[in-house]
Each structure stands twice: as C-alpha cells, then as structure tokens.
Design a protein around this motif. Structure first.
Motif, mmCIF file in Angstrom:
data_model
loop_
_atom_site.group_PDB
_atom_site.id
_atom_site.type_symbol
_atom_site.label_atom_id
_atom_site.label_comp_id
_atom_site.label_asym_id
_atom_site.label_seq_id
_atom_site.Cartn_x
_atom_site.Cartn_y
_atom_site.Cartn_z
ATOM 1 N N ALA A 119 0.743 -1.152 -0.151
ATOM 2 C CA ALA A 119 0.059 -0.018 -0.037
ATOM 3 C C ALA A 119 0.731 1.177 -0.066
ATOM 4 C CB ALA A 119 -1.226 0.036 1.122
ATOM 5 N N ARG A 120 2.091 1.346 0.703
ATOM 6 C CA ARG A 120 2.765 2.237 1.020
ATOM 7 C C ARG A 120 3.388 2.565 -0.704
ATOM 8 N NH1 ARG A 120 4.826 0.270 5.643
ATOM 9 N NH2 ARG A 120 6.347 -0.827 4.808
ATOM 10 N N CYS A 121 3.646 1.552 -1.367
ATOM 11 C CA CYS A 121 4.585 1.757 -2.585
ATOM 12 C C CYS A 121 3.634 2.065 -3.704
ATOM 13 C CB CYS A 121 5.205 0.372 -3.027
ATOM 14 S SG CYS A 121 6.720 -0.079 -2.103
ATOM 15 N N LEU A 122 2.073 1.787 -3.400
ATOM 16 C CA LEU A 122 1.306 1.879 -4.456
ATOM 17 C C LEU A 122 0.694 3.410 -4.343
ATOM 18 C CD1 LEU A 122 -0.550 0.745 -6.721
ATOM 19 C CD2 LEU A 122 -2.372 -0.092 -4.849
ATOM 20 N N ARG A 123 0.796 3.728 -3.016
ATOM 21 C CA ARG A 123 0.425 5.089 -2.724
ATOM 22 C C ARG A 123 1.381 6.204 -3.513
ATOM 23 N NH1 ARG A 123 -1.525 3.553 2.133
ATOM 24 N NH2 ARG A 123 0.514 4.267 3.212
ATOM 25 N N GLU A 124 2.614 5.859 -2.997
ATOM 26 C CA GLU A 124 3.779 6.770 -3.616
ATOM 27 C C GLU A 124 3.781 6.594 -5.256
ATOM 28 O OE1 GLU A 124 8.450 7.080 -2.822
ATOM 29 O OE2 GLU A 124 7.234 6.390 -1.478
ATOM 30 N N ALA A 125 3.422 5.560 -5.613
ATOM 31 C CA ALA A 125 3.399 5.378 -7.138
ATOM 32 C C ALA A 125 2.158 6.384 -7.842
ATOM 33 C CB ALA A 125 3.380 4.173 -7.660
ATOM 34 N N VAL A 126 1.225 6.360 -7.095
ATOM 35 C CA VAL A 126 0.048 7.085 -7.554
ATOM 36 C C VAL A 126 0.404 8.748 -7.496
ATOM 37 C CG1 VAL A 126 -2.230 7.675 -7.160
ATOM 38 C CG2 VAL A 126 -1.653 5.491 -7.069
ATOM 39 N N MET A 127 0.934 9.048 -6.466
ATOM 40 C CA MET A 127 1.285 10.288 -6.429
ATOM 41 C C MET A 127 2.593 10.970 -7.192
ATOM 42 S SD MET A 127 -0.960 11.336 -4.305
ATOM 43 C CE MET A 127 -0.316 13.196 -3.904
ATOM 44 N N THR A 130 4.509 10.281 -13.425
ATOM 45 C CA THR A 130 4.463 11.409 -14.536
ATOM 46 C C THR A 130 3.438 11.512 -15.092
ATOM 47 O OG1 THR A 130 5.949 10.504 -16.129
ATOM 48 C CG2 THR A 130 7.120 11.693 -14.309
ATOM 49 N N VAL A 131 3.002 12.652 -15.755
ATOM 50 C CA VAL A 131 1.846 12.745 -16.942
ATOM 51 C C VAL A 131 2.299 11.801 -17.872
ATOM 52 C CG1 VAL A 131 0.818 14.176 -18.591
ATOM 53 C CG2 VAL A 131 1.478 15.088 -16.024
ATOM 54 N N ALA A 132 3.671 11.760 -18.337
ATOM 55 C CA ALA A 132 3.794 10.882 -19.455
ATOM 56 C C ALA A 132 3.948 9.472 -19.000
ATOM 57 C CB ALA A 132 5.432 11.109 -19.759
ATOM 58 N N ASP A 133 3.857 8.882 -17.917
ATOM 59 C CA ASP A 133 3.756 7.698 -17.625
ATOM 60 C C ASP A 133 2.111 7.244 -17.449
ATOM 61 O OD1 ASP A 133 6.023 6.129 -18.058
ATOM 62 O OD2 ASP A 133 6.809 6.786 -15.867
ATOM 63 N N LEU A 134 1.380 8.329 -17.452
ATOM 64 C CA LEU A 134 -0.110 7.893 -17.447
ATOM 65 C C LEU A 134 -0.543 7.532 -18.883
ATOM 66 C CD1 LEU A 134 -1.188 10.369 -14.805
ATOM 67 C CD2 LEU A 134 -1.304 8.133 -14.867
ATOM 68 N N GLY A 135 0.215 7.642 -19.895
ATOM 69 C CA GLY A 135 0.076 7.439 -21.044
ATOM 70 C C GLY A 135 0.352 6.152 -21.579
ATOM 71 N N TYR A 136 -0.017 5.657 -22.566
ATOM 72 C CA TYR A 136 0.537 4.115 -23.127
ATOM 73 C C TYR A 136 1.845 3.683 -22.778
ATOM 74 C CZ TYR A 136 -4.189 3.922 -25.329
ATOM 75 O OH TYR A 136 -5.443 3.756 -25.690
ATOM 76 N N GLY A 137 2.970 4.568 -23.132
ATOM 77 C CA GLY A 137 4.339 4.284 -22.935
ATOM 78 C C GLY A 137 4.965 3.238 -23.675
ATOM 79 N N ALA A 336 -0.366 -2.751 -16.651
ATOM 80 C CA ALA A 336 -0.890 -1.568 -15.876
ATOM 81 C C ALA A 336 0.515 -0.788 -15.472
ATOM 82 C CB ALA A 336 -1.856 -1.965 -14.848
ATOM 83 N N ARG A 337 0.672 0.621 -15.726
ATOM 84 C CA ARG A 337 1.649 1.177 -15.549
ATOM 85 C C ARG A 337 1.841 1.586 -13.955
ATOM 86 N NH1 ARG A 337 4.589 1.974 -20.062
ATOM 87 N NH2 ARG A 337 5.505 4.010 -19.275
#
Length: 509
Positions: A119-127, A130-137, A336-337
C-alpha cells in the motif's frame, strides 16, 4: 448517477408508463441487478427532461409492485425481490465451493501478502507518476521496473538481463503466448513441452499456430536425447524445479540442452516459477545465464506475492526484441503502469527480499509438517520434490487407483491434484519409453487429463482436445500443496486423506 433510459412523447404510452416499463424489463432481464443503486427522482427527471412528478409517480408505482426499494433519506435501489434472471442463483460448481482441506498445488499463502508495504508503494506510485507515464508508454514496461528487474534477476538468479530486453507481462501465460506467436510468425512449427507439465501450455502453443510435442522427464530432468529426436524448434521447461515432479535439470542435461539450442538455433522458454523457495539445497542458477541468446527467461510474482497482481516478466534474446515488441503492441500495448511503478519501489526498497525470507521460513515449516504427517499416515508412499517449491508429489503403491482417490477425496472436501492433471494432452514424442521417476513407470506416451486442477471453475477435462487419447502410463501419484493451511489443518487433512485412500483400497478388494 446516469441510467440508460429514454422517453419520448412520440412513443406509445405516457412518459410515466414508459419509465415504468423500461425499469421492469431491465430488472427482469438482469441488467439492473438486485440492490443496485438508481438515480433519485430529481436526478432522473433532470436526465430525461420530464417533470419531477412524473418520476415520483413512476417510482411509487414500481415500489408498490416490488421492483424498487425506497426509504426516506436513502438512495433508491432495485429491490431484492423475486425478480431474478434465470442464470443467477445457480449452485456454484464443486471447484468454486470452499474446501475443507486445500492441498491444491501452485498456490501461495496469499493471507501473508504484505499489504502495508504494498500500500505504501502503491500510494507513492500514484502520487509521483508523471504525466507521460499515465499514457500508453513503452509496451515492454516502465523503465524503472525493467531496470530494477534486471538488477534483481542478475543478483538472485544469475540472469543476464539488459533492461532493454526485459518485458513486463500480465503473468507467465501471457508471456508464453507472446513468445509462441512470435516464434510461429518467424517460421517455427513444433514446440516441445515437458511431460508432465501444465496442461495450459498445449493450448497456448496450438492457438499460436505451433504443434506441441511432449518430451519425457526423468530423475535428471528433461530427456534431451528424446528432445533431439522430436524435431522441435523450441522447448518450454522448468529446469530449476520441474513442475510438477520437483526434479532439477542435471548439469550434464543442461550442457546437452545448451548444445542442442545452439546446433538448431532453437529457443528455450525457461519458466522459473518458484525458484525463490528452496529449503535443503543451494540456489540453482537460471539456465538463461548459460546462453542468453537462445533462452527466454520468464518469472512472475504469482507465487512469491499473489496471483491477483498479474505481474510477470520475461528476459528475451536480442534477436526477439523487435518481433516481440510488435506482437505486444498488437496484443494489448502493455501492463498496468501504476502497479509497475509500485513494484519497482517494492523491489528497490528490499520489501520483496524481506517478504521472501519470511515466507521461506513459514513454507519450510509447513513442508516439514506435511512430510511428517505423510510418514505417519501413509508410510508406504514415496514423497518427492521436497527440497524446494510449494508442493510435494506422493507416489502411491501401483495397486492404488489414482482417479478413484481423487474422486473420493473431492467428495470429502479435500482439494488435490494428481499426476494425470499434468501428463500429455497433445502429441507425444513416443520416445520416452519407461522414463522412470525413482523406479516408477514411464511418463511418455499420450495420457489423460482429468479431475480438478483448482484453476477456477475449469479442469483439464473441460478443455481436452477432441481425438486425444487418455491412456494413463504413470504410477498413481498425488500432487499436494502445503501453503494454504495451518500446521494442524495439514495434519488433520493428511489423516483424512489417508482414510480416503484406505477406503478406496477396501472398495476395490
């Protein structure tokens, strides 16, 4: 709250009648399920462009008829009344019902999943994503995870893993399908599979356009001499801990396999499915480390963390990078990125190493318990595959009926697999003869698949291809996982399983 519902003054019936009828139909056919929330009368009136009184009157009528449940101050909902589609409420199949004793193999103890660390890692990943990594990549995966996996696999498995050749997948089977389709596109026609091995591999190969051929396994692992005569262009194997027998591919067989790969310019897919769990022997390095130009290394978190994460990886030879990239882009464009970023953090912080240390201690203790219980309750059985992994194989006397034991165990709520679940589904090489697992009869030939594997609601019998023979040619052997239960439950379960086996013997006498 939106609802797929329309009204028109040009249609037959009043606006209120149209609303009521559409609700009735949707509830009866199941598109609106019991308990589902629906818009408020004010919300519905606004969506449809009608007066609120029309919506209020329609809801009142539907509530009186038992379709809706209305309460002051609460969200309106579909009533949990008698209106249930015909396909709902059927009794769950036996494989989906709770087991009294769960000895199904290939299942980790998911109750020990490190929730807080993840959960700690997932929260930090969400926060921090980057905008670029929210794309397909990149279809191969997030750079941070591919670099982390390259370092980790080199450190713990001896894998030669340049990050540019690491592919993040949705588990092992997806990766196997990608490689099989790539090989078929490049002209491969036959792929060798271990006999015994997982039944899914036959179907994945055939759907990719490859012809699966089974090659026998003995006490030294895959029979490379039989492989050479099989005419295969590729081979899938589990060299560190053969699935399900538990044998390790012997050094001389490794050398012979690498020579075969180079001579034929063939590809091996190394499924390193549970190599992290070893108890009585040092780690066995990955086959890929001997020849990274001809071996695809595949791994997954399914056994070390939880299958629900759907994270796996492959390290592919340089010659396959471009064709696999194209295949992946056409297939699903990546994994899933956000979860990839979380797992990269999980790796970098040492959370995976700490989790594995804890679980090795726990699994070793449970393995010792099941070995002790089998020695007490079934002293005549030969227990193998104990030095590593998440299951043991239990060879029973030749006079026992494997299928009868499985059927009787299922009737008593005991989940298990047998060697028949893993033996040849597709073409057999016919080259095995009597391969022998510790003096047992051969595993070659085309043998049957039956019974429950514990893979959801499906069994090998559900997917057996028409026309394949089902003649068993192996000793009666049970495959028992030991990760799902406490020590006391393992002992109780083995005691009851022993009683089942004795009852089947008595019935046959």
């Amino acid at each position: 709250m939106e609802l797929l519902l329309t009204v028109s003054k040009q249609r037959p019936g009043t606006l209120r009648a149209q609303i009521e009828e559409q609700f009735r139909v949707a509830i009866r056919d199941g598109s609106l399920r019991a308990g589902s929330p629906i818009p408020s009368t004010r919300d519905l009136a606004g969506q449809l462009g009608v007066s609120r009184k029309v919506a209020v009157d329609a809801y009142a009528q539907l509530t009186a008829e038992g379709y809706l449940a209305m309460r002051q101050g609460a969200q309106p909902r579909v009533a949990s009344g008698p209106f249930r589609p015909a396909d709902q409420g059927r009794r769950a199949p036996a494989s989906a019902r709770a087991l009294r004793y769960d000895f199904l193999p290939a299942r980790p103890d998911v109750s020990s999943f490190p929730r807080e660390a993840w959960a700690r890692c997932l929260r930090e990943a969400v926060m921090e994503i980057t905008v670029a990594d929210l794309g397909y990549g990149d279809a191969f995966g997030v750079d941070a995870l591919r670099e982390g996996l390259a370092d980790y696999l080199g450190r713990v498995r001896g894998v030669v893993a340049d990050p540019g050749r690491v592919v993040v997948t949705n588990g092992y089977l997806q990766g196997l399908g990608l490689i099989c389709r790539t090989l078929a596109t490049r002209g491969a026609r036959r792929i060798a599979l271990e006999d015994p091995s997982s039944w899914e591999e036959d179907h994945i190969a055939e759907r990719a356009g490859l012809r699966p051929v089974r090659v026998p396994v003995d006490d030294l692992g895959l029979d490379v001499t039989a492989l050479d005569r099989a005419g295969a262009d590729a081979v899938v194997l589990t060299p560190a801990h053969q699935h399900p027998t538990g044998v390790v591919l012997a050094p001389e067989r490794r050398a012979a396999l690498v020579a075969w790969l180079r001579d034929r310019d063939a590809i091996a897919i190394e499924d390193d499915y549970d190599a992290e769990y070893r108890y009585d022997r040092p780690a066995v390095g990955a086959l890929q480390g001997l020849d990274h130009h001809h071996v695809v290394y595949a791994g997954t978190v399914s056994k070390v963390l939880a299958p629900a994460l759907r994270l796996g990886w492959m390290v592919i030879p340089p010659a396959l990078v471009d064709p696999v990239r194209l295949e992946r882009q056409l297939f699903d464009q990546g994994t899933a990125r956000i979860e990839q970023h979380a797992f990269a953090l999980f790796l970098a912080r040492g959370d995976l190493d700490r989790h594995l240390r804890r679980m090795r201690i726990r699994y070793r203790a449970r393995r010792d318990v099941i070995i002790g219980a089998l020695a007490t309750e079934l002293p005549e059985a030969d227990v193998r595959g104990i030095s590593a992994g998440l299951h043991v194989t239990v060879a029973l006397p030749a006079s026992d009926d494997e299928a009868a034991v499985r059927k009787a165990a299922a009737a008593r709520g005991i989940g298990l697999s047998t060697l028949a679940d893993y033996t040849a589904l597709g073409d057999s090489t016919g080259l095995g003869g009597s391969t022998g697992l510790g003096g047992s009869t051969g595993l070659g030939g085309s043998t049957g698949l039956g019974g429950s594997t514990g893979l959801g609601d499906f069994t090998p019998a559900d997917v057996r291809l028409a026309g394949h023979r089902t003649t068993a040619r192996h000793p009666p052997t049970l495959v028992l996982g030991y990760c799902q239960m406490s020590d006391s439950r393992i002992r109780d379960g083995i005691r009851e399983l022993a009683a089942v086996i004795r009852a089947t013997r008595k019935a046959r006498a």
